[in-house]
Design a protein around this motif. Structure first.
Motif, PDB file in Angstrom:
ATOM      1  N   ARG A 222      -6.203  -5.410   6.171  1.00 55.06           N
ATOM      2  CA  ARG A 222      -5.300  -4.317   5.840  1.00 55.06           C
ATOM      3  C   ARG A 222      -5.958  -3.208   5.015  1.00 55.06           C
ATOM      4  O   ARG A 222      -5.549  -2.036   5.083  1.00 55.06           O
ATOM      5  CB  ARG A 222      -4.112  -4.868   5.047  1.00 55.06           C
ATOM      6  CG  ARG A 222      -3.182  -5.734   5.875  1.00 55.06           C
ATOM      7  CD  ARG A 222      -2.168  -6.421   4.999  1.00 55.06           C
ATOM      8  NE  ARG A 222      -1.183  -7.171   5.787  1.00 55.06           N
ATOM      9  CZ  ARG A 222      -0.320  -8.022   5.289  1.00 55.06           C
ATOM     10  NH1 ARG A 222      -0.331  -8.277   3.988  1.00 55.06           N
ATOM     11  NH2 ARG A 222       0.556  -8.639   6.079  1.00 55.06           N
ATOM     12  N   ALA A 223      -6.952  -3.553   4.209  1.00 58.29           N
ATOM     13  CA  ALA A 223      -7.548  -2.605   3.264  1.00 58.29           C
ATOM     14  C   ALA A 223      -8.020  -1.297   3.902  1.00 58.29           C
ATOM     15  O   ALA A 223      -7.755  -0.213   3.366  1.00 58.29           O
ATOM     16  CB  ALA A 223      -8.696  -3.270   2.509  1.00 58.29           C
ATOM     17  N   PRO A 224      -8.742  -1.326   5.065  1.00 64.60           N
ATOM     18  CA  PRO A 224      -9.186  -0.053   5.655  1.00 64.60           C
ATOM     19  C   PRO A 224      -8.040   0.904   5.964  1.00 64.60           C
ATOM     20  O   PRO A 224      -8.183   2.119   5.818  1.00 64.60           O
ATOM     21  CB  PRO A 224      -9.903  -0.497   6.940  1.00 64.60           C
ATOM     22  CG  PRO A 224     -10.352  -1.886   6.651  1.00 64.60           C
ATOM     23  CD  PRO A 224      -9.274  -2.479   5.822  1.00 64.60           C
ATOM     24  N   PHE A 225      -6.885   0.360   6.387  1.00 62.49           N
ATOM     25  CA  PHE A 225      -5.756   1.218   6.721  1.00 62.49           C
ATOM     26  C   PHE A 225      -5.112   1.792   5.464  1.00 62.49           C
ATOM     27  O   PHE A 225      -4.626   2.929   5.463  1.00 62.49           O
ATOM     28  CB  PHE A 225      -4.721   0.432   7.541  1.00 62.49           C
ATOM     29  CG  PHE A 225      -5.272  -0.076   8.844  1.00 62.49           C
ATOM     30  CD1 PHE A 225      -5.506   0.785   9.901  1.00 62.49           C
ATOM     31  CD2 PHE A 225      -5.597  -1.417   9.007  1.00 62.49           C
ATOM     32  CE1 PHE A 225      -6.027   0.334  11.091  1.00 62.49           C
ATOM     33  CE2 PHE A 225      -6.120  -1.885  10.198  1.00 62.49           C
ATOM     34  CZ  PHE A 225      -6.340  -1.011  11.251  1.00 62.49           C
ATOM     35  N   LEU A 226      -5.128   1.006   4.392  1.00 72.15           N
ATOM     36  CA  LEU A 226      -4.632   1.523   3.110  1.00 72.15           C
ATOM     37  C   LEU A 226      -5.538   2.640   2.594  1.00 72.15           C
ATOM     38  O   LEU A 226      -5.062   3.678   2.122  1.00 72.15           O
ATOM     39  CB  LEU A 226      -4.552   0.396   2.079  1.00 72.15           C
ATOM     40  CG  LEU A 226      -3.587  -0.753   2.392  1.00 72.15           C
ATOM     41  CD1 LEU A 226      -3.702  -1.839   1.324  1.00 72.15           C
ATOM     42  CD2 LEU A 226      -2.158  -0.250   2.480  1.00 72.15           C
ATOM     43  N   ILE A 227      -6.856   2.407   2.707  1.00 74.91           N
ATOM     44  CA  ILE A 227      -7.829   3.430   2.297  1.00 74.91           C
ATOM     45  C   ILE A 227      -7.655   4.684   3.141  1.00 74.91           C
ATOM     46  O   ILE A 227      -7.718   5.813   2.632  1.00 74.91           O
ATOM     47  CB  ILE A 227      -9.274   2.896   2.437  1.00 74.91           C
ATOM     48  CG1 ILE A 227      -9.511   1.715   1.486  1.00 74.91           C
ATOM     49  CG2 ILE A 227     -10.286   4.007   2.178  1.00 74.91           C
ATOM     50  CD1 ILE A 227      -9.445   2.058   0.025  1.00 74.91           C
ATOM     51  N   GLU A 228      -7.425   4.509   4.437  1.00 79.24           N
ATOM     52  CA  GLU A 228      -7.238   5.646   5.334  1.00 79.24           C
ATOM     53  C   GLU A 228      -6.059   6.510   4.876  1.00 79.24           C
ATOM     54  O   GLU A 228      -6.160   7.736   4.791  1.00 79.24           O
ATOM     55  CB  GLU A 228      -6.982   5.135   6.757  1.00 79.24           C
ATOM     56  CG  GLU A 228      -6.721   6.250   7.773  1.00 79.24           C
ATOM     57  CD  GLU A 228      -6.371   5.689   9.144  1.00 79.24           C
ATOM     58  OE1 GLU A 228      -6.067   6.502  10.034  1.00 79.24           O
ATOM     59  OE2 GLU A 228      -6.392   4.451   9.320  1.00 79.24           O
ATOM     60  N   GLY A 229      -4.935   5.858   4.588  1.00 83.43           N
ATOM     61  CA  GLY A 229      -3.759   6.598   4.139  1.00 83.43           C
ATOM     62  C   GLY A 229      -4.005   7.325   2.824  1.00 83.43           C
ATOM     63  O   GLY A 229      -3.612   8.489   2.647  1.00 83.43           O
ATOM     64  N   ILE A 230      -4.682   6.644   1.871  1.00 83.53           N
ATOM     65  CA  ILE A 230      -4.968   7.261   0.576  1.00 83.53           C
ATOM     66  C   ILE A 230      -5.889   8.466   0.726  1.00 83.53           C
ATOM     67  O   ILE A 230      -5.670   9.511   0.104  1.00 83.53           O
ATOM     68  CB  ILE A 230      -5.589   6.220  -0.381  1.00 83.53           C
ATOM     69  CG1 ILE A 230      -4.555   5.148  -0.749  1.00 83.53           C
ATOM     70  CG2 ILE A 230      -6.126   6.897  -1.638  1.00 83.53           C
ATOM     71  CD1 ILE A 230      -5.117   3.991  -1.546  1.00 83.53           C
ATOM     72  N   LEU A 231      -6.935   8.340   1.568  1.00 87.35           N
ATOM     73  CA  LEU A 231      -7.872   9.449   1.770  1.00 87.35           C
ATOM     74  C   LEU A 231      -7.193  10.646   2.418  1.00 87.35           C
ATOM     75  O   LEU A 231      -7.430  11.802   2.023  1.00 87.35           O
ATOM     76  CB  LEU A 231      -9.053   8.983   2.627  1.00 87.35           C
ATOM     77  CG  LEU A 231     -10.033   8.022   1.950  1.00 87.35           C
ATOM     78  CD1 LEU A 231     -11.097   7.554   2.935  1.00 87.35           C
ATOM     79  CD2 LEU A 231     -10.686   8.672   0.736  1.00 87.35           C
ATOM     80  N   ILE A 232      -6.360  10.390   3.420  1.00 81.50           N
ATOM     81  CA  ILE A 232      -5.627  11.487   4.066  1.00 81.50           C
ATOM     82  C   ILE A 232      -4.729  12.184   3.046  1.00 81.50           C
ATOM     83  O   ILE A 232      -4.661  13.415   2.984  1.00 81.50           O
ATOM     84  CB  ILE A 232      -4.795  10.967   5.256  1.00 81.50           C
ATOM     85  CG1 ILE A 232      -5.725  10.543   6.401  1.00 81.50           C
ATOM     86  CG2 ILE A 232      -3.805  12.027   5.743  1.00 81.50           C
ATOM     87  CD1 ILE A 232      -4.997   9.905   7.570  1.00 81.50           C
ATOM     88  N   GLY A 233      -4.050  11.377   2.224  1.00 83.80           N
ATOM     89  CA  GLY A 233      -3.178  11.953   1.204  1.00 83.80           C
ATOM     90  C   GLY A 233      -3.952  12.748   0.172  1.00 83.80           C
ATOM     91  O   GLY A 233      -3.527  13.834  -0.249  1.00 83.80           O
TER      92      GLY A 233
END
Length: 304
Positions: A222-233
């Motif tokens: 799950r971590a890569p998808f959480l990082i993806e959302g945070i970076l986009i934000g």
């Protein structure tokens, strides 16, 4: 989480953004638009509040005394009022002579001979000595006025009730509108981030299945998808905040230069004061929206 795992998650998160760059750009653009609108709205609201608060401090109450009151009682009344330090910003005594001088200066300007018609000791406003009381928040004025009326020696308390009601209503409306618009912007942004992460999960469905077969933990997946959302934000918030800094500075400078008459009754907050609050709030809001959008999507679409 170990540093090596964190590094892998960040790397995969960046790859996810790159793989779905069109959707990621769309999310960043929309996020940027939302944060930009939020920033504009925040700047307008905080400046409006600033102007209203300044107006509140200029709304005073006038406290008049009984005709037979002595100076000791007047001083005691002033002491009682000033003791309300949590409410009272300033309590200024104006003598009857000062009241007459101010009146004459205002109404006899250019016609001083009218004032000279009164004898030196013949003050037509002899009973007009008073206190001018200023409060921090206009909402507290009614309660304070009731308290002052209860003091011995007080004849009358005059207050600008219309101005008090108007300013109080404006404060409430600003609060309600602020909450409504912020909630709408949050909902739109979470929806957009969620769609982008959903696409990333769809693209990596087979890879995720293999990772689970070889024993990858849920957090690792799950971590890569959480990082993806945070970076986009984060990116979606940083770009409009930088743009807002430049725009706000120029707009305020232009308004105060071209419409200098406004400076007589309006004072705008400097850009440093606005962004001292807006910058951390905007960045945290962007990362938070990205994280929340990712969490909702992972729970819905990623069964691990």
């Amino acid at each position: 989480m170990r540093f090596s795992t964190l590094g892998y998650s960040i790397k995969q998160g960046v790859k996810n953004i790159w793989r779905n760059k069109m959707f990621s750009l769309a999310s960043i653009a929309t996020m940027g638009a939302c944060i930009f609108l939020f920033g504009i709205f925040f700047a307008v609201v905080i400046n409006f509040n600033y102007i209203v608060k300044n107006a509140e401090t200029d709304v005073s109450m006038t406290v008049f005394f009984n005709e037979d009151v002595d100076q000791a009682t007047i001083d005691e009344i002033g002491t009682e009022i000033k003791a309300k330090t949590d409410v009272v910003k300033e309590c200024k005594y104006v003598s009857a002579d000062e009241t007459w001088e101010n009146f004459a200066k205002q109404y006899f300007e250019g016609k001083e001979e009218y004032k000279d018609g009164f004898k030196p000791n013949d003050n037509p406003l002899a009973t007009s000595a008073h206190y001018e009381v200023y409060v921090y928040q206009v909402e507290t004025q009614d309660a304070l006025a009731e308290y002052i009326r209860s003091l011995d020696g007080v004849r009358e308390v005059k207050q600008a009730e219309g101005a008090t009601t108007t300013l109080t209503t404006m404060n409430r409306v600003i609060g309600y509108v602020s909450i409504a618009i912020i909630l709408i912007l949050l909902a739109v942004s979470v929806f957009l981030i969620s769609n982008t992460v959903t696409i990333g999960i769809s693209v990596r469905k087979e890879e995720i299945g293999i990772m689970k077969l070889i024993g990858a933990t849920n957090l690792f997946v799950r971590a890569p998808f959480l990082i993806e959302g945070i970076l986009i934000g984060l990116v979606g918030a940083a770009i409009p905040l930088g743009l807002l800094y430049v725009v706000y500075n120029r707009v305020i400078s232009y308004v105060m230069t071209e419409f200098s008459v406004l400076s007589n009754f309006m004072a705008f907050m400097p850009v440093s004061a606005v962004f001292r609050i807006l910058l951390p709030v905007g960045l945290i809001l962007g990362m938070g929206i990205g994280l929340v959008g990712s969490i909702f999507t992972i729970r819905k679409h990623l069964k691990v």
